[in-house]
Motif scaffolding. Structure first.
Motif, PDB file in Angstrom:
ATOM      1  N   ASP A  16       4.054 -15.672  18.118  1.00 23.15           N
ATOM      2  CA  ASP A  16       5.196 -15.741  19.645  1.00 23.15           C
ATOM      3  C   ASP A  16       6.732 -14.861  19.143  1.00 23.15           C
ATOM      4  O   ASP A  16       7.244 -14.738  19.810  1.00 23.15           O
ATOM      5  N   THR A  45       3.815 -23.687  20.874  1.00 24.69           N
ATOM      6  CA  THR A  45       5.564 -23.705  20.205  1.00 24.69           C
ATOM      7  C   THR A  45       5.839 -24.874  21.363  1.00 24.69           C
ATOM      8  O   THR A  45       7.232 -25.542  20.255  1.00 24.69           O
ATOM      9  N   GLY A  59       3.761 -18.105  21.535  1.00 27.03           N
ATOM     10  CA  GLY A  59       4.932 -18.809  22.556  1.00 27.03           C
ATOM     11  C   GLY A  59       4.534 -18.258  24.138  1.00 27.03           C
ATOM     12  O   GLY A  59       3.648 -18.562  24.258  1.00 27.03           O
TER      13      GLY A  59
END
Length: 258
Positions: A247, A148, A190
């Motif tokens: 995430d 991310t 994430g």
């Protein structure tokens, strides 16, 4: 201490090469695929831990030492896989210099910058280059582990962010160049708690760590492995050139202080 148990799963005849597989997310992916019946080659720089992990995982796991930024080592490693199994069906490019933080921009060392890009971006390119002929023969799949941080940043993460942003671009470029025989996708994790189990028990994450995620918890290696396994499966046969964010919803959450 390596806390693993040998996966139990019938063979499906397919072979996967997973880089950076001696620990963390790479190990989680390798273990998941073994449970799904794959034969898995674990590639890693760690010549001490890697063989031990493969031994614990059982007869369907093979360790090879590899620096993914070294083309000679990549070529030799791929040749070893083909010599052992005679085929290659999947490539998972997970190996990376994973600490996102470098020094401040003003003091960023060019050698550090070049090494991060060589491993995180050059490595997947070299692996795709040398694996493509064998993947093509079996309608194979490539999955790149991005981040991310390719789209969001904290301070002092220039090298890591640039490498992962480049990896997303490389992913769709490869999908177009190698299709339709080879599908190529990216997974962007994430916050994943990829620490060894003993460390997680000694230093558990806080309730606040978990609660800030819309999903209610920090991610696990299994969360990422499940997505990778689906992308490697025939159920995702119409999916290529895409990024899948794992995430817990954090990248969709507006965060304001005050």
């Amino acid at each position: 201490m390596i806390e693993l148990s040998a996966p139990q799963g019938g063979g499906n005849g397919r072979v996967a090469l997973v880089t950076g597989a001696a620990r963390g997310i790479g190990l989680g992916i390798a273990t998941w695929l073994l449970c799904d019946g794959w034969q898995v080659v674990l590639a890693d720089l760690d010549r001490e831990r890697g063989p031990k992990v493969a031994q614990v995982l059982g007869e369907n796991a093979l360790f090879i030492a590899m620096d993914v930024a070294d083309e000679e080592q990549v070529a030799e490693g791929v040749a070893e896989v083909l010599g052992r199994f005679g085929r290659l069906d999947a490539l998972v490019c997970n190996a990376a210099m994973a600490d996102p933080h470098n020094m401040t921009l003003e003091s960023l060392d060019l050698g550090h910058w070049n090494r991060v890009l060589a491993v995180n971006l050059g490595g997947p390119m070299l692996l795709a280059k040398h694996c493509a002929p064998y993947l093509r023969a079996h309608g194979g799949v490539i999955v790149n582990l991005a981040s991310t941080r390719a789209r969001q940043s904290e301070s002092d993460c220039e090298a890591y962010a640039a490498s992962k942003g480049g990896l997303l671009a490389l992913t769709h470029a490869l999908a177009v160049s190698l299709g339709p025989e080879i599908r190529v996708n990216a997974v962007s994790p994430g916050w994943i708690d990829a620490r060894d189990p003993a460390v997680r028990r000694l230093e558990p994450l806080s309730e606040a760590d978990h609660a800030q995620h819309p999903a209610g918890r920090v991610g696990t290696v299994e969360d990422v492995a499940a997505m990778v396994a689906w992308l490697l499966s025939r159920n995702s046969g119409f999916v290529t050139g895409q990024e899948f964010v794992v995430d817990g919803g954090m990248s969709k959450k507006m965060i304001y202080q005050g």
